[in-house]
Design an enzyme around this catalytic site. Structure first.
Site, PDB file in Angstrom:
ATOM      1  N   LYS A  22       0.843  -1.207   0.000  1.00 16.70           N
ATOM      2  CA  LYS A  22       0.000   0.000   0.000  1.00 16.70           C
ATOM      3  C   LYS A  22       0.873   1.249   0.000  1.00 16.70           C
ATOM      4  CE  LYS A  22      -1.747   1.689   3.960  1.00 16.70           C
ATOM      5  NZ  LYS A  22      -1.559   3.129   4.184  1.00 16.70           N
ATOM      6  N   ASN A  23       1.908   1.253   0.864  1.00 19.73           N
ATOM      7  CA  ASN A  23       2.695   2.473   1.020  1.00 19.73           C
ATOM      8  C   ASN A  23       3.609   2.770  -0.170  1.00 19.73           C
ATOM      9  OD1 ASN A  23       1.446   2.913   3.414  1.00 19.73           O
ATOM     10  ND2 ASN A  23       3.234   2.517   4.712  1.00 19.73           N
ATOM     11  N   ARG A 102      -4.107  10.872   4.870  1.00 15.38           N
ATOM     12  CA  ARG A 102      -3.026  11.860   4.930  1.00 15.38           C
ATOM     13  C   ARG A 102      -2.130  11.853   3.696  1.00 15.38           C
ATOM     14  NH1 ARG A 102      -0.860  14.255   8.909  1.00 15.38           N
ATOM     15  NH2 ARG A 102       1.114  13.886   7.875  1.00 15.38           N
ATOM     16  N   CYS A 126      -4.771  13.372  13.473  1.00 15.65           N
ATOM     17  CA  CYS A 126      -4.676  11.964  13.130  1.00 15.65           C
ATOM     18  C   CYS A 126      -4.575  11.204  14.428  1.00 15.65           C
ATOM     19  CB  CYS A 126      -3.428  11.738  12.287  1.00 15.65           C
ATOM     20  SG  CYS A 126      -3.035  10.013  12.077  1.00 15.65           S
ATOM     21  N   ARG A 131       1.538  14.324  13.558  1.00 20.39           N
ATOM     22  CA  ARG A 131       1.898  14.094  12.156  1.00 20.39           C
ATOM     23  C   ARG A 131       1.832  15.365  11.299  1.00 20.39           C
ATOM     24  NH1 ARG A 131      -0.389   8.387  10.006  1.00 20.39           N
ATOM     25  NH2 ARG A 131       1.517   8.316   8.864  1.00 20.39           N
ATOM     26  N   PRO A 132       2.701  16.303  11.556  1.00 22.41           N
ATOM     27  CA  PRO A 132       2.667  17.555  10.794  1.00 22.41           C
ATOM     28  C   PRO A 132       3.198  17.380   9.371  1.00 22.41           C
ATOM     29  CG  PRO A 132       4.526  17.548  12.298  1.00 22.41           C
ATOM     30  CD  PRO A 132       3.781  16.274  12.544  1.00 22.41           C
ATOM     31  N   VAL A 133       3.036  18.442   8.561  1.00 21.16           N
ATOM     32  CA  VAL A 133       3.576  18.411   7.196  1.00 21.16           C
ATOM     33  C   VAL A 133       4.601  19.523   6.987  1.00 21.16           C
ATOM     34  CG1 VAL A 133       1.646  17.235   6.067  1.00 21.16           C
ATOM     35  CG2 VAL A 133       1.559  19.712   6.358  1.00 21.16           C
ATOM     36  N   ASP A 134       5.122  20.081   8.100  1.00 21.84           N
ATOM     37  CA  ASP A 134       6.065  21.199   7.985  1.00 21.84           C
ATOM     38  C   ASP A 134       7.292  20.848   7.140  1.00 21.84           C
ATOM     39  OD1 ASP A 134       6.517  19.426  10.183  1.00 21.84           O
ATOM     40  OD2 ASP A 134       8.074  20.769  10.934  1.00 21.84           O
ATOM     41  N   LEU A 135       7.765  19.617   7.244  1.00 20.92           N
ATOM     42  CA  LEU A 135       8.983  19.253   6.510  1.00 20.92           C
ATOM     43  C   LEU A 135       8.699  19.075   5.016  1.00 20.92           C
ATOM     44  CD1 LEU A 135      10.552  16.786   9.116  1.00 20.92           C
ATOM     45  CD2 LEU A 135      11.056  19.215   8.748  1.00 20.92           C
ATOM     46  N   ASP A 316       5.277   0.507  11.891  1.00 18.08           N
ATOM     47  CA  ASP A 316       4.034  -0.109  11.408  1.00 18.08           C
ATOM     48  C   ASP A 316       3.898  -1.575  11.827  1.00 18.08           C
ATOM     49  OD1 ASP A 316       3.259   2.237  10.265  1.00 18.08           O
ATOM     50  OD2 ASP A 316       3.714   1.667   8.200  1.00 18.08           O
ATOM     51  N   ILE A 338       8.915   6.791  16.595  1.00 14.65           N
ATOM     52  CA  ILE A 338       8.518   7.508  15.370  1.00 14.65           C
ATOM     53  C   ILE A 338       7.271   8.365  15.600  1.00 14.65           C
ATOM     54  CG2 ILE A 338       7.974   7.285  12.903  1.00 14.65           C
ATOM     55  CD1 ILE A 338      10.735   6.161  13.549  1.00 14.65           C
ATOM     56  N   ARG A 408      -8.525  -0.607   5.049  1.00 14.28           N
ATOM     57  CA  ARG A 408      -7.670   0.418   4.430  1.00 14.28           C
ATOM     58  C   ARG A 408      -6.320  -0.173   4.035  1.00 14.28           C
ATOM     59  NH1 ARG A 408      -6.309   5.030   8.004  1.00 14.28           N
ATOM     60  NH2 ARG A 408      -5.131   5.432   6.129  1.00 14.28           N
TER      61      ARG A 408
HETATM   62  C1  UD1 Z   1       4.732   6.827   6.255  1.00 23.33           C
HETATM   63  C2  UD1 Z   1       3.834   5.613   6.125  1.00 23.33           C
HETATM   64  C3  UD1 Z   1       3.385   5.130   7.494  1.00 23.33           C
HETATM   65  C4  UD1 Z   1       4.599   4.891   8.390  1.00 23.33           C
HETATM   66  C5  UD1 Z   1       5.518   6.103   8.409  1.00 23.33           C
HETATM   67  C6  UD1 Z   1       6.814   5.863   9.169  1.00 23.33           C
HETATM   68  C7  UD1 Z   1       2.703   5.868   3.993  1.00 23.33           C
HETATM   69  C8  UD1 Z   1       1.435   6.118   3.282  1.00 23.33           C
HETATM   70  N1  UD1 Z   1       2.664   5.977   5.345  1.00 23.33           N
HETATM   71  O1  UD1 Z   1       3.965   7.857   6.860  1.00 23.33           O
HETATM   72  O2  UD1 Z   1       2.637   3.925   7.344  1.00 23.33           O
HETATM   73  O3  UD1 Z   1       4.163   4.629   9.708  1.00 23.33           O
HETATM   74  O4  UD1 Z   1       5.855   6.492   7.064  1.00 23.33           O
HETATM   75  O5  UD1 Z   1       7.477   4.776   8.621  1.00 23.33           O
HETATM   76  O6  UD1 Z   1       3.720   5.576   3.399  1.00 23.33           O
HETATM   77  N2  UD1 Z   1       7.195  14.529  10.558  1.00 23.33           N
HETATM   78  C9  UD1 Z   1       7.322  15.857  10.888  1.00 23.33           C
HETATM   79  N3  UD1 Z   1       7.068  16.800   9.918  1.00 23.33           N
HETATM   80  C10 UD1 Z   1       6.702  16.449   8.659  1.00 23.33           C
HETATM   81  C11 UD1 Z   1       6.586  15.083   8.321  1.00 23.33           C
HETATM   82  C12 UD1 Z   1       6.843  14.151   9.301  1.00 23.33           C
HETATM   83  O7  UD1 Z   1       7.656  16.205  12.024  1.00 23.33           O
HETATM   84  O8  UD1 Z   1       6.491  17.352   7.839  1.00 23.33           O
HETATM   85  C13 UD1 Z   1       7.457  13.501  11.585  1.00 23.33           C
HETATM   86  C14 UD1 Z   1       6.226  12.653  11.919  1.00 23.33           C
HETATM   87  O9  UD1 Z   1       5.389  13.293  12.859  1.00 23.33           O
HETATM   88  C15 UD1 Z   1       6.871  11.405  12.465  1.00 23.33           C
HETATM   89  C16 UD1 Z   1       8.135  11.273  11.618  1.00 23.33           C
HETATM   90  O10 UD1 Z   1       8.388  12.558  11.074  1.00 23.33           O
HETATM   91  O11 UD1 Z   1       7.243  11.587  13.797  1.00 23.33           O
HETATM   92  C17 UD1 Z   1       8.060  10.263  10.491  1.00 23.33           C
HETATM   93  O12 UD1 Z   1       6.911  10.501   9.716  1.00 23.33           O
HETATM   94  P1  UD1 Z   1       6.866  10.156   8.155  1.00 23.33           P
HETATM   95  O13 UD1 Z   1       7.993   9.243   7.831  1.00 23.33           O
HETATM   96  O14 UD1 Z   1       6.766  11.426   7.396  1.00 23.33           O
HETATM   97  O15 UD1 Z   1       5.493   9.370   8.048  1.00 23.33           O
HETATM   98  P2  UD1 Z   1       4.495   9.358   6.804  1.00 23.33           P
HETATM   99  O16 UD1 Z   1       5.226   9.591   5.550  1.00 23.33           O
HETATM  100  O17 UD1 Z   1       3.316  10.219   7.127  1.00 23.33           O
END
Ligand code: UD1
Length: 431
Positions: A22-23, A102, A126, A131-135, A316, A338, A408
């Site tokens: 899926k991922n 997301r 969530c 789970r922010p998107v700042d990065l 996961d 994580i 899902r």
């Molecule tokens: C993806 C996977 C999810 C898995 C995760 C970690 C998919 C669809 N989902 O989620 O199943 O659990 O990787 O292996 O592939 N973070 C920030 N800012 C950001 C983005 C992330 O602080 O802008 C933090 C998150 O809160 C978390 C960490 O970075 O603590 C890792 O998150 P990330 O690897 O981005 O997870 P996803 O890509 O959302």
């Protein structure tokens, strides 16, 4: 809403076909927005998240179709889907859709790279932490996108196209790396991504992008270098096997006991998790087409685990492993590094008789001699499957409610486990 009923106590034997990941399927589908030509994806799992993403992409103007099955293909063989973004009619991804999944936020990258603009709803809260998107936003800004937050939307613009740049992630992010890759492939010049995620799904996305004409080096390492190109073409790509599904069934066998081959997968995709399972007393061997998992009913040895980015033990699989540890002979310590709040399954596992103490990011699991079936509630994708694993070894009947979470991410779960001797059935409609 459907429920799943499990009567515990059966050992498992037989084989389970592992679906496409899926991922990986989700970012691969999103990458189809980068080209006016057709991207054909094989081995796409049949999951509600995939269907939802097809709808989201359809909103942007992507023509998506699923090939019919050919004679001889089993019902469990994944789908082949064709995605054609010849004309993008809308660069907005609305809240109603993005808030349901997301990962759909990632459309922001190909939309701004190809169209010079995108308006994508911020995903919102969530169940497993903030789970922010700042990065992800930082990465796009480094490539020259201007991003405003307006009424809950990230509004990105790059009227003259993106340009290469240096992106240094302060923490490893899978979504951030996918986003950076999809933006950089159409940016002018060179992009260097430092501290990139090394997950196999990142490599799968990069492989497909290269087939589409992108120039990428280093995917799978901490440093990815992308030379931008002016346009990309179509490609045919097979989605890699789902390492989380693989690990989940491996843990189910470790829990229930038995002898099962997991077909169409590779140990190298989840070596850290398999090494941990081996320490619990489960035998893992390679087969020509996958992995064989055996446990003969001997004791389950407690093992301590800390979740880490790939190649470490995946977050996961944390909930599933915790389910296994509830039956270990002794105490194990499971640290989640994580995601904060990724312990919702603890309360539900406790309903089955598990003894788990939480202390910040640490769960201390004291194995018990027996679990007892009970009604439980699925709270998120991975947490819900941990309840199924626990139920396989619990005395009596467990009914898992809210199984839409399972749908899902796990294709035909009850069928795959049922074929190996588990007493599991889906009950339609919520009582
Ligand atoms: C993806 C996977 C999810 C898995 C995760 C970690 C998919 C669809 N989902 O989620 O199943 O659990 O990787 O292996 O592939 N973070 C920030 N800012 C950001 C983005 C992330 O602080 O802008 C933090 C998150 O809160 C978390 C960490 O970075 O603590 C890792 O998150 P990330 O690897 O981005 O997870 P996803 O890509 O959302």
């Amino acid at each position: 809403m459907d429920r799943i009923r499990i009567v515990g106590g059966q050992t498992l034997s037989g084989s389970i076909p592992i679906s496409g990941a899926k991922n990986a399927a989700l970012p691969l589908m999103i990458a189809s927005l980068l080209t006016p030509e057709t991207v054909i994806l094989e081995n796409v799992p049949r999951l509600s998240d995939v269907r939802l993403l097809m709808r989201i992409l359809g909103n942007h103007g992507v023509d998506a179709s699923i090939d019919g099955k050919r004679a001889g293909q089993s019902e469990i063989t994944g789908d082949t889907i064709r995605l054609s973004a010849a004309g993008i009619v809308d660069t907005t991804a609305p809240y109603e859709l993005v808030s349901k999944m997301r990962a759909s936020f990632w459309v922001i990258a190909p939309l701004v790279a190809r169209m010079g603009q995108a308006r994508v709803s911020l995903p919102g809260g969530c169940a497993i932490g903030t789970r922010p998107v700042d990065l992800l936003i930082m990465a796009l800004e480094k490539l020259g996108a201007v991003i405003d937050i307006d009424a809950g939307y990230a509004v990105a613009s790059a009227p003259n196209g993106l340009r290469g740049g240096e992106i240094v992630f302060p923490k490893v992010t899978v979504g951030g790396t996918h986003t950076a890759l999809m933006a950089a492939v159409l940016a002018r010049g060179t992009t260097v991504i430092e501290n990139a995620a090394r997950e196999p799904e990142v490599v799968d996305l990069a492989d497909c992008l290269v087939k589409m004409g992108a120039r990428i080096e280093g995917a799978g390492s901490e440093r990815i270098i992308v030379e931008g190109v002016t346009s990309l073409g179509g490609a045919r790509h097979r989605v890699l096997p789902d390492r989380i599904e693989t690990g989940t069934y491996a843990m189910a066998v470790a829990m229930a006991g038995g002898d099962v081959t997991l077909d169409g997968t590779r140990a190298g995709l989840l070596q850290a998790a398999l090494d941990v399972l081996a320490k619990t007393g489960t035998q893992i061997t390679d087969t020509p087409d996958g992995i064989r998992v055996r446990r003969d009913g001997g004791r389950i040895v407690p093992v301590d685990v800390t979740t880490e980015p790939f190649p470490g033990f995946p977050t996961d699989l944390q909930a599933q492993f915790m389910a296994l540890m509830t039956r270990a002979q002794g105490t194990s310590r499971i640290r989640e590094t994580i995601f904060e709040n990724r312990f919702m399954h603890v309360q539900e596992l406790a309903r089955l008789g598990a003894r788990i103490r939480l202390d910040g990011d640490l769960a201390v699991v004291e194995g018990v001699p027996a679990l007892k079936g009970a009604p439980v509630m699925a709270t998120d994708l991975r947490a819900s499957v941990s309840l199924v694993i626990a139920a396989l070894a619990a005395e009596g009947e467990t009914v898992v409610h809210r199984v839409y979470h399972l749908d899902r991410g796990f294709e035909q779960l009850e069928r795959k486990l049922g074929a190996c001797g588990a007493m599991i059935e889906r009950l339609s409609g919520e009582k």
